[in-house]
Design a protein around this motif. Structure first.
Motif, PDB file in Angstrom:
ATOM      1  N   LYS A 191     -28.456 -54.993  37.859  1.00  0.00           N
ATOM      2  CA  LYS A 191     -28.606 -56.385  38.292  1.00  0.00           C
ATOM      3  C   LYS A 191     -27.649 -57.324  37.558  1.00  0.00           C
ATOM      4  O   LYS A 191     -27.363 -58.407  38.038  1.00  0.00           O
ATOM      5  N   ARG A 192     -27.153 -56.881  36.396  1.00  0.00           N
ATOM      6  CA  ARG A 192     -26.207 -57.688  35.617  1.00  0.00           C
ATOM      7  C   ARG A 192     -24.768 -57.219  35.807  1.00  0.00           C
ATOM      8  O   ARG A 192     -23.865 -57.707  35.137  1.00  0.00           O
ATOM      9  N   VAL A 193     -24.564 -56.275  36.719  1.00  0.00           N
ATOM     10  CA  VAL A 193     -23.230 -55.707  36.945  1.00  0.00           C
ATOM     11  C   VAL A 193     -22.671 -56.216  38.266  1.00  0.00           C
ATOM     12  O   VAL A 193     -23.348 -56.152  39.295  1.00  0.00           O
TER      13      VAL A 193
ATOM     14  N   VAL B 266     -23.247 -52.919  28.884  1.00  0.00           N
ATOM     15  CA  VAL B 266     -23.282 -54.126  29.702  1.00  0.00           C
ATOM     16  C   VAL B 266     -23.877 -55.236  28.840  1.00  0.00           C
ATOM     17  O   VAL B 266     -25.030 -55.131  28.426  1.00  0.00           O
TER      18      VAL B 266
ATOM     19  N   GLU C 284     -18.407 -57.803  35.064  1.00  0.00           N
ATOM     20  CA  GLU C 284     -17.723 -57.608  36.344  1.00  0.00           C
ATOM     21  C   GLU C 284     -16.832 -56.378  36.210  1.00  0.00           C
ATOM     22  O   GLU C 284     -15.895 -56.367  35.405  1.00  0.00           O
TER      23      GLU C 284
ATOM     24  N   GLY D 180     -23.915 -60.057  31.477  1.00  0.00           N
ATOM     25  CA  GLY D 180     -23.437 -59.298  32.624  1.00  0.00           C
ATOM     26  C   GLY D 180     -21.990 -58.860  32.483  1.00  0.00           C
ATOM     27  O   GLY D 180     -21.321 -59.151  31.488  1.00  0.00           O
TER      28      GLY D 180
END
Length: 194
Positions: free
Chosen positions: A34-36, A97, A103, A101
């Protein structure tokens, strides 16, 4: 156990560590999904490296296992290749991570010069490894050139050089996809004799 079997076992440990690091990095990404910010290019590159690790082990296993003697100088290029393989696997995906988050697209861009430089060094080292395993006392300079060209790794050196020199995403995407297809295509002919 023969000397070759000891070397094959040692190499298998390093290969297993490389696969473990890659799998562990992927596991961390999935756990923090969810944070990627997901992107296919670094994932495809990681897949390329995973398949390359398997091919490297598969191609060299018989050669190492069947050899009855080794010199340290003769094994050094293979050992260097194994270490570089581990470094590449470690660099393919982020190790963690952060809470804010991550990217994957940005990670790839920031990491690509380092990653493809390792890839270039691996292609050079793998070539030296193949040549050193086939050199004998009656090998000529022309034989060494022929073995180097026959390894096919000079193409990988050029490809890595292009990927180091450019940040254009479409170039990276096209080359990574080409390498994946070429690698899978080569798998059809790989065998291990028993």
């Amino acid at each position: 156990m023969t000397a070759g079997e000891y070397v094959a076992a040692f190499a298998s440990i390093i290969v297993a560590l490389a696969v473990t690091d890659l799998a562990h990095s992927m596991h961390r990404l999935l756990r923090a999904r969810k944070r990627v910010g997901w992107d296919w290019l670094p994932l495809s590159t990681a897949l390329l490296i995973l398949l390359g690790i398997v091919q490297f082990w598969w191609a060299f296993f018989d050669m190492w296992r069947m050899s009855t003697q080794f010199t340290l100088g003769g094994f050094l290029p293979a050992f260097t290749s194994l270490l570089l393989l581990f470094f590449i696997a470690s660099a393919a995906l982020p190790d963690e991570v952060p809470p804010e988050g991550l990217e994957l697209k940005s990670y790839y861009v920031e990491n690509s010069t380092y990653f493809w430089s390792l890839f270039l060094l691996l292609a050079i080292s793998a070539t030296a490894s193949v040549v050193s395993m086939r050199v004998s006392s009656d090998t000529t300079a022309a034989d060494i050139v022929r073995l180097t060209l026959a390894s096919g790794n000079l193409t990988l050196v050029v490809i890595a050089g292009v990927l180091i020199a450019t940040k254009k995403r479409w170039v990276h995407a096209a080359i990574v996809l080409f390498l994946l297809v070429a690698l899978v295509w080569r798998w059809v002919a790989l065998t291990i004799s028993g």
